[in-house]
Design a protein around this motif. Structure first.
Motif, PDB file in Angstrom:
ATOM      1  N   GLY A 165      33.951  46.086  51.083  1.00 33.13           N
ATOM      2  CA  GLY A 165      34.843  45.593  52.123  1.00 33.13           C
ATOM      3  C   GLY A 165      34.985  44.090  52.143  1.00 33.13           C
ATOM      4  N   THR A 166      34.648  43.425  51.032  1.00 32.00           N
ATOM      5  CA  THR A 166      34.771  41.971  50.971  1.00 32.00           C
ATOM      6  C   THR A 166      36.180  41.572  50.556  1.00 32.00           C
ATOM      7  OG1 THR A 166      33.939  42.000  48.695  1.00 32.00           O
ATOM      8  CG2 THR A 166      32.344  41.629  50.460  1.00 32.00           C
ATOM      9  N   GLU A 167      36.530  40.331  50.809  1.00 34.59           N
ATOM     10  CA  GLU A 167      37.858  39.829  50.476  1.00 34.59           C
ATOM     11  C   GLU A 167      37.993  39.695  48.966  1.00 34.59           C
ATOM     12  OE1 GLU A 167      40.544  39.212  52.393  1.00 34.59           O
ATOM     13  OE2 GLU A 167      39.377  40.192  53.976  1.00 34.59           O
ATOM     14  N   PRO A 168      39.177  39.970  48.440  1.00 35.99           N
ATOM     15  CA  PRO A 168      39.378  39.859  46.984  1.00 35.99           C
ATOM     16  C   PRO A 168      39.144  38.434  46.500  1.00 35.99           C
ATOM     17  CG  PRO A 168      41.189  41.053  48.014  1.00 35.99           C
ATOM     18  CD  PRO A 168      40.363  40.473  49.130  1.00 35.99           C
ATOM     19  N   ASP A 169      38.473  38.356  45.336  1.00 38.19           N
ATOM     20  CA  ASP A 169      38.325  37.067  44.672  1.00 38.19           C
ATOM     21  C   ASP A 169      39.567  36.785  43.851  1.00 38.19           C
ATOM     22  OD1 ASP A 169      35.857  36.734  45.730  1.00 38.19           O
ATOM     23  OD2 ASP A 169      34.745  37.274  43.917  1.00 38.19           O
ATOM     24  N   ALA A 170      39.830  35.521  43.588  1.00 34.97           N
ATOM     25  CA  ALA A 170      40.965  35.158  42.749  1.00 34.97           C
ATOM     26  C   ALA A 170      40.673  35.573  41.315  1.00 34.97           C
ATOM     27  CB  ALA A 170      41.208  33.656  42.821  1.00 34.97           C
ATOM     28  N   VAL A 171      41.645  36.209  40.676  1.00 34.14           N
ATOM     29  CA  VAL A 171      41.522  36.604  39.282  1.00 34.14           C
ATOM     30  C   VAL A 171      42.150  35.520  38.425  1.00 34.14           C
ATOM     31  CG1 VAL A 171      42.154  38.317  37.552  1.00 34.14           C
ATOM     32  CG2 VAL A 171      41.592  39.044  39.863  1.00 34.14           C
ATOM     33  N   PRO A 172      41.491  35.049  37.352  1.00 33.61           N
ATOM     34  CA  PRO A 172      42.066  33.998  36.521  1.00 33.61           C
ATOM     35  C   PRO A 172      43.435  34.387  36.001  1.00 33.61           C
ATOM     36  CG  PRO A 172      39.776  34.390  35.938  1.00 33.61           C
ATOM     37  CD  PRO A 172      40.169  35.476  36.903  1.00 33.61           C
ATOM     38  N   SER A 201      35.817  45.953  37.624  1.00 35.48           N
ATOM     39  CA  SER A 201      34.497  46.076  38.253  1.00 35.48           C
ATOM     40  C   SER A 201      34.423  45.234  39.518  1.00 35.48           C
ATOM     41  CB  SER A 201      33.400  45.645  37.266  1.00 35.48           C
ATOM     42  OG  SER A 201      33.347  46.498  36.145  1.00 35.48           O
ATOM     43  N   GLN A 202      34.987  44.026  39.464  1.00 31.27           N
ATOM     44  CA  GLN A 202      35.001  43.168  40.642  1.00 31.27           C
ATOM     45  C   GLN A 202      35.848  43.769  41.749  1.00 31.27           C
ATOM     46  OE1 GLN A 202      33.248  40.438  41.292  1.00 31.27           O
ATOM     47  NE2 GLN A 202      34.205  40.224  43.318  1.00 31.27           N
ATOM     48  N   HIS A 203      37.005  44.323  41.383  1.00 31.28           N
ATOM     49  CA  HIS A 203      37.883  44.938  42.376  1.00 31.28           C
ATOM     50  C   HIS A 203      37.209  46.144  43.040  1.00 31.28           C
ATOM     51  CE1 HIS A 203      41.439  43.169  39.900  1.00 31.28           C
ATOM     52  NE2 HIS A 203      40.863  42.263  40.673  1.00 31.28           N
ATOM     53  N   LEU A 204      36.506  46.940  42.260  1.00 27.94           N
ATOM     54  CA  LEU A 204      35.789  48.087  42.816  1.00 27.94           C
ATOM     55  C   LEU A 204      34.675  47.635  43.753  1.00 27.94           C
ATOM     56  CD1 LEU A 204      35.605  50.331  39.643  1.00 27.94           C
ATOM     57  CD2 LEU A 204      36.712  50.957  41.788  1.00 27.94           C
ATOM     58  N   SER A 205      33.974  46.583  43.370  1.00 27.93           N
ATOM     59  CA  SER A 205      32.905  46.058  44.221  1.00 27.93           C
ATOM     60  C   SER A 205      33.461  45.596  45.560  1.00 27.93           C
ATOM     61  CB  SER A 205      32.201  44.896  43.506  1.00 27.93           C
ATOM     62  OG  SER A 205      31.232  44.298  44.339  1.00 27.93           O
TER      63      SER A 205
END
Length: 508
Positions: free
Chosen positions: A492-499, A483-487
């Motif tokens: 068009g935002t930069e990817p957040d770090a995934v735990p 869901s975060q990756h789709l958002s």
């Protein structure tokens, strides 16, 4: 979803004897809803029902549209936004024969099913939950069912079989997208497609057709559990590609069932991929030229990687078909392993069966989706119909691939052409490590062979992995990560770090 083909059924037609049936009408219901989000309420409308699609006749009678299909969809539109700039995501599953209930209630919609997960599938009564991770917070959402799935049916007097094929289905969904943009005056909105399984085949074909035929460029395509070249996953004589591409998935599934005790999943996958890309092709190509001791050594290596008896691998001539593997892996425990998600298991009906008889991952997840979609459409969305909502339909078969006679069914050429034509289109590719329907290594291979510049491959294609299967969103950490990756993809935002400590979806 990736449905196993079933025996074809005779085509049926709807009688046009009733004059009223000759002029079908849209059947749409709009309801108002609100979803509580951390930063405030999200108010939205849901427009549910069937729309009538018409086509121009061939010949000289231009403009006299005749109805040919009634497609079912649910359109979620946020209130209080600038509709002209807000993205729109069109989503569909695959099969062929799968409705879009899976992406709709599993991942994307404002309400989601509590399906449970491997080892703990949800028990009735089944329920829906609010979904604060819904893509609706970032984009309007349209979930549409392909012909003969969900409530989608041919117009009265038309045959459904005319839409049961790759090109025909592509044209139908393309027509629906064009129709929706026109009806809702959303031609300037950024356009995204999201498909799962065969839905990725469809999304690639539809996106290319939108560009080729109408000069409509999609901003992005989310390919979830993709199949882009059927030659990489279809087992048949003379085609060794599936054996190579499935092996890393087998190794990941073996890891899920404790066959690689003490090892990290990523280490196992890396080893299996290296073997599948370097040593394995030469071993299979050698055939009868392979010395007996070399074959035994190879069987031992493969058996250790995928968690089965090396003698079984040797008897299979080093070529492990996926349905056979899923029956063999846990045979000594009296279990079969899931195809859609290899983390799932069920008791084997026949302990000596050469292939799994049924897919426990589908069997254990589908009832929750079936119950909740029927309750949701009639209750919260206030839509009723006299026909059955087809969750998974075998009536779409035989599915036509007539344009691919004597060659592999593929849409990689469509994707390549689209990316060359449309410089702003991007891809988000999502793989489940335990997906034995559309293995991740096959997709990796096809994407790496796209006929596009190397720079485009690195800058316009984002590839993510999840420690789950085909429907990775039944695994809660994977659902949150996807869901975060789709958002990020849509906004068009930069990817957040995934735990990376086991709490997130990234496999370790």
């Amino acid at each position: 979803m990736n449905a196993e083909p079933t025996a074809p059924s005779p085509e049926t037609t709807t009688s046009a004897a009733d004059p009223a049936a000759e002029k079908p009408e849209d059947h749409l219901v709009t309801t108002l809803h609100s979803l509580a989000l951390p930063d405030g309420a999200l108010d939205y409308t849901a427009t549910t029902g069937t729309v009538v699609l018409t086509e121009e006749p061939e010949g000289e009678e231009y403009g006299r549209g005749a109805a040919y299909a009634e497609l079912f969809s649910v359109s979620y539109v946020a209130q209080g936004t600038d509709a002209g700039e807000r993205p729109v995501v069109f989503a569909f599953n695959g099969g062929p024969g799968a409705s879009t209930v899976w992406l709709h209630l599993g991942l994307l919609g404002p309400r989601r099913v509590d399906s449970g997960d491997a080892g703990a599938p949800a028990a009735p009564p089944h329920r829906l939950l609010d979904n604060p991770e819904t893509i609706l917070k970032d984009a309007d959402l349209v979930v549409v069912d392909a012909m003969t799935t969900g409530y989608s049916r041919p117009a009265p007097g038309q045959k459904p079989g005319r839409h049961h094929g790759l090109a025909e289905d592509r044209d139908l969904i393309t027509a629906f997208v064009i129709d929706w943009l026109t009806r809702h005056q959303r031609w300037t909105s950024p356009l995204y497609l999201a498909g799962e399984s065969y839905g990725t085949t469809r999304a690639s074909a539809v996106a290319a057709h939108l560009m080729d035929r109408f000069y409509v460029a999609v901003a992005g395509i989310a390919l979830i559990s993709p199949v882009l070249d059927f030659g990489t996953i279809r087992f048949h004589a003379g085609n060794d590609r599936p054996y190579l591409h499935y092996l890393p998935t087998y190794a990941a599934i073996a890891h899920a069932h404790g066959k690689h005790s003490g090892r990290m999943l990523q280490d196992v996958v890396d080893e299996a991929e290296a073997f599948a890309e370097q040593e394995y092709p030469a071993l299979l190509a050698a055939g009868l030229r392979l010395a007996p001791e070399q074959k035994q050594e190879a069987a031992a290596r493969i058996g250790a990687l995928i968690g089965v008896d090396p003698h079984w691998v040797e008897r299979a001539d080093l070529r492990i078909e996926h349905m056979a593997y899923l029956a063999e892996l846990l045979r000594e425990q009296g279990l079969v392993t899931g195809r859609i998600d290899g983390r799932f298991t069920a008791p084997a009906g026949d302990g000596n069966a050469p292939r799994m008889e049924t897919d426990p991952s589908i069997d254990q997840l589908a009832p929750a989706y079936t119950a909740t979609i029927n309750q949701y459409l009639r209750g919260e969305l206030e839509f009723t119909s006299d026909v059955v909502y087809e969750i998974m339909s075998g009536r779409v078969h035989p599915w036509s691939y007539k344009d691919f006679e004597n060659r592999s069914v593929e849409v990689a050429s469509d994707l390549s052409r689209l990316l060359r034509k449309s410089p702003h289109t991007k891809l988000l590719v999502s793989h489940g490590y335990h997906d034995a329907a559309t293995p991740f290594h096959a997709s990796e291979h096809v994407l790496a062979q796209l006929a596009i510049p190397r720079q485009d491959y690195s800058e316009r294609i984002r590839i993510e992995y999840y420690e789950a299967g085909h429907m990775m969103y039944c695994h809660e950490p994977s659902r949150l990560a996807l869901s975060q990756h789709l958002s990020e993809f849509v906004t068009g935002t930069e990817p957040d770090a995934v735990p990376q400590d086991g709490e997130g979806a990234a496999a370790q």
